[in-house]
Structures are given as structure tokens and as C-alpha cells.
Design a protein around this motif. Structure first.
Motif, PDB file in Angstrom:
ATOM      1  N   VAL A  17       0.815  -1.213   0.000  1.00  0.00           N
ATOM      2  CA  VAL A  17       0.000   0.000   0.000  1.00  0.00           C
ATOM      3  C   VAL A  17       0.850   1.265   0.000  1.00  0.00           C
ATOM      4  N   LYS A  18       1.899   1.290   0.793  1.00  0.00           N
ATOM      5  CA  LYS A  18       2.712   2.498   0.905  1.00  0.00           C
ATOM      6  C   LYS A  18       3.513   2.788  -0.372  1.00  0.00           C
ATOM      7  N   ARG A  19       3.595   1.804  -1.277  1.00  0.00           N
ATOM      8  CA  ARG A  19       4.360   2.005  -2.506  1.00  0.00           C
ATOM      9  C   ARG A  19       3.461   1.940  -3.748  1.00  0.00           C
ATOM     10  N   LYS A  20       2.175   2.165  -3.508  1.00  0.00           N
ATOM     11  CA  LYS A  20       1.190   2.121  -4.599  1.00  0.00           C
ATOM     12  C   LYS A  20       1.527   3.174  -5.659  1.00  0.00           C
ATOM     13  N   GLU A  54       4.121   3.326  -7.542  1.00  0.00           N
ATOM     14  CA  GLU A  54       5.556   3.572  -7.707  1.00  0.00           C
ATOM     15  C   GLU A  54       6.077   3.029  -9.042  1.00  0.00           C
TER      16      GLU A  54
END
Length: 345
Positions: free
Chosen positions: A140-143, A145
């Protein structure tokens, strides 16, 4: 401007993008030198039957050298990379990096052939493309990218890049299918996004009068028989029957029934909702008699909703034909995009 347009359609499928491009080239008085690539033999059979003048390659792109296949620079590169492993419709199932990586072939072909324009179609979730966890779930935190890295790769090759979510109904389709389109232009110059020709309600603006969205009733074949529910050899599910009964209480005219768990019935006066790769829409006919009539939409009706010309020939079983139609790029939208691109050459 006259002359032949040199183009390639990667992941060409049944030929929705190719058909739109061919119609756009014809309307501009241009010839078309088209190379179509797809790994599925059934799709290539369909494409070949309807675009016999194109060069066809039934092969996965991993082992294809674009310089050897094309041999010269392209005017337009069109691609519809695999979208299954980007779509939220997977319901949280584990994804595969290899299946999601097909979009990188666009970069490889753009680098090798330096087309003037690149047009990529995919599901809206393509913009959220990012790394996966060890369990095959998006981080989720690198969606987004990886999508941004992909866009930057195009820019590094000298392209101006933009993307928009477009509704096929706004361009004359009888379906409200929404898809993401990424448009890239090498060098300087504006990105030629086409103006919509239709709207939910008729409207006059700076670009003229936009017609009302086309209705699903326009593509329904009213000559086909529709057996009563009570006479069906294979009974409908209780949930589907409940939908039909509720729809019949609200309307005295035919209506569409999405054949899945969550969707409600919809009016034939609206565009057909997004078609998938499976049979998912039926049409119900309210009757004052003992039973309501019901049948599934047939492939030629689905093809018409997706803008394929009358008489377009599909290869394979019914299941394979439905899959080809559900995977296709809507023809009217493809034509509008290609017309705008050709005008910008």
C-alpha cells in the motif's frame, strides 16, 4: 497530409484498437501498414479474418525483436498490456509480477522504433501499479511507484506523457465502459486528446452539439426468441429470479439483468455497463402472462455494444468469442483517439 501510416498493435486481441485505427486512417484518406501481435492463436485468427492486409505475429513479446519485425520507425505504437493483474476485480487474489510486467514491452518497442506517438489502454488501476509483498499483495505504501517509473522511462526516451480515464459512451459507444488511456508524443507538441461527441444529456458547448449517450436498446437483437423463465431447461438462480421480479415491478418494458451477485437491473435506455470476458448480461421481457421472458445477450449483441462493425467475424467457441469481446478496446473510442493523433502528425 497523405501517405501510409506505419503502426503496430501489441496485444492486439480481436482487433478493437486496430479497427478504430483503420477507420480513422480511412477517414483521413491515409493508407495503413499495420503489424498486429498477440500470443493467443484464437485472437490472431479473428484479427486476420477482419484485417487481412495486416502483418500478423502469433507470439509472446518476450522473444520478439521489434527491429526485425517492423524494420523501420513507427508512426504509432498501440498497446493493451495484460490488465487482469492490475484490476480490483480480482477480489484480493495474489498477483504475479510477471503478468503485470507486460507493459515494459511498450518501453522496449518505443526505445527500438521511436514511434511518433504511443497509445496504451488499460484498466484504471494501472496507475496504482507498484511492488508486491512476498504474498503477492500490493504494498500500500508504494502504490503507483512502478507506474511512475514506467512513465518516467517513456519520458527519458524523449516523450511527453499524459493519461486520462475515458468513458466509451462519450465517444458514441452503446456501453459506458471506462478505461485508462496513456498518450505519449515524441518531441514537442500538444497531446491530441479527442473531444467527446456524446453526453449523458444532450448539450451544446464550444465544440458543438453533443448527442445523448446511445442506449443499450440499439444493440439488442429484438428478433431473437426469449423463452419464459418457467420453460427454461436450466433454472435460473434464486438471486437472478429475485432481480428479475424486482425489475418487473419497476418497469413494464424490457430491462437488462447483470448476471452476478451484486449489481441491480438496468434500463435499456442507458448504455450497457462494462462487458467482461464472461457471459454476464441477460435481457428480461415483462409479461402479463404466467412468466417473464429471459435470455442472455448473444455475442453479436455484445460486439455491437463494443463498436465492432456489423459482420465482424470472430473465431472460436462462444466462450472464446465472449472473452475476445470482453478484452477488446471499444472501437468508437479507439477511432476518436486515432483520428486526433493522425490530425496531429
Amino acid at each position: 497530409m497523405t501517405g501510409t501510416i506505419v503502426a503496430a498493435d501489441l496485444f492486439c486481441g480481436a482487433g478493437g484498437s486496430s479497427t478504430g485505427l483503420a477507420l480513422a486512417a480511412e477517414s483521413a484518406g491515409r493508407g495503413l501498414d499495420l503489424t498486429a501481435v498477440n500470443h493467443w492463436d484464437r485472437a490472431i485468427e479473428t484479427h486476420s479474418a477482419n484485417h487481412p492486409g495486416a502483418r500478423h505475429l502469433c507470439h509472446g513479446l518476450d522473444g520478439v525483436d521489434p527491429r526485425k519485425v517492423i524494420g523501420r520507425k513507427l508512426d504509432l505504437l498501440i498497446a493493451s498490456p495484460e490488465c487482469t493483474h492490475h484490476s480490483n476485480a480480482r477480489g484480493g487474489k495474489p498477483m504475479q509480477d510477471q503478468s503485470r510486467s507486460t507493459a515494459w514491452h511498450v518501453i522496449r518497442w518505443a526505445d527500438a522504433l521511436r514511434p511518433r506517438f504511443v497509445l496504451v489502454e488499460n484498466v484504471q488501476e494501472f496507475t496504482t501499479w507498484g511492488p508486491l509483498s512476498e504474498k503477492g499483495k500490493p504494498l500500500v505504501k508504494r502504490k503507483g511507484e512502478t507506474f511512475q517509473a514506467w512513465v518516467q522511462a517513456l519520458r527519458s526516451l524523449g516523450y511527453v506523457v499524459d493519461w486520462r480515464v475515458l468513458n466509451a459512451a462519450d465517444y458514441g459507444a452503446a456501453t459506458s465502459r471506462q478505461r485508462l488511456f496513456v498518450l505519449a508524443r515524441r518531441g514537442r507538441g500538444r497531446l491530441p486528446w479527442p473531444e467527446p461527441t456524446h453526453a449523458r444529456e444532450p448539450v451544446r458547448d464550444l465544440f458543438g452539439l453533443r448527442s445523448r449517450w446511445r442506449a443499450a436498446r440499439e444493440v439488442i437483437d429484438w428478433t431473437l426468441p426469449c423463452p419464459a423463465i418457467a420453460d427454461r431447461k436450466r433454472p435460473l438462480s434464486a438471486r437472478t429470479i429475485q432481480k428479475i421480479e424486482l425489475g418487473g415491478m419497476k418497469s413494464s418494458q424490457p430491462f437488462l439483468v447483470p448476471y452476478n451477485r451484486t449489481s441491480t437491473v438496468c434500463s435499456i435506455d442507458e448504455p450497457l455497463r462494462t462487458l467482461t470476458t464472461r457471459d454476464r448480461f441477460g435481457v428480461a421481457f415483462p409479461d402479463s402472462g404466467r412468466s417473464v421472458g429471459f435470455r442472455m445477450l448473444q455475442p453479436h449483441e455484445m460486439a455491437a455494444a463494443m463498436g465492432f462493425p456489423h459482420g465482424y467475424r470472430f473465431s472460436g467457441s462462444k466462450k472464446e468469442v465472449v472473452r475476445q469481446i470482453g478484452n477488446a478496446v471499444e472501437v468508437n473510442m479507439a477511432r476518436s483517439l486515432c483520428e486526433a493523433i493522425i490530425q496531429a502528425f
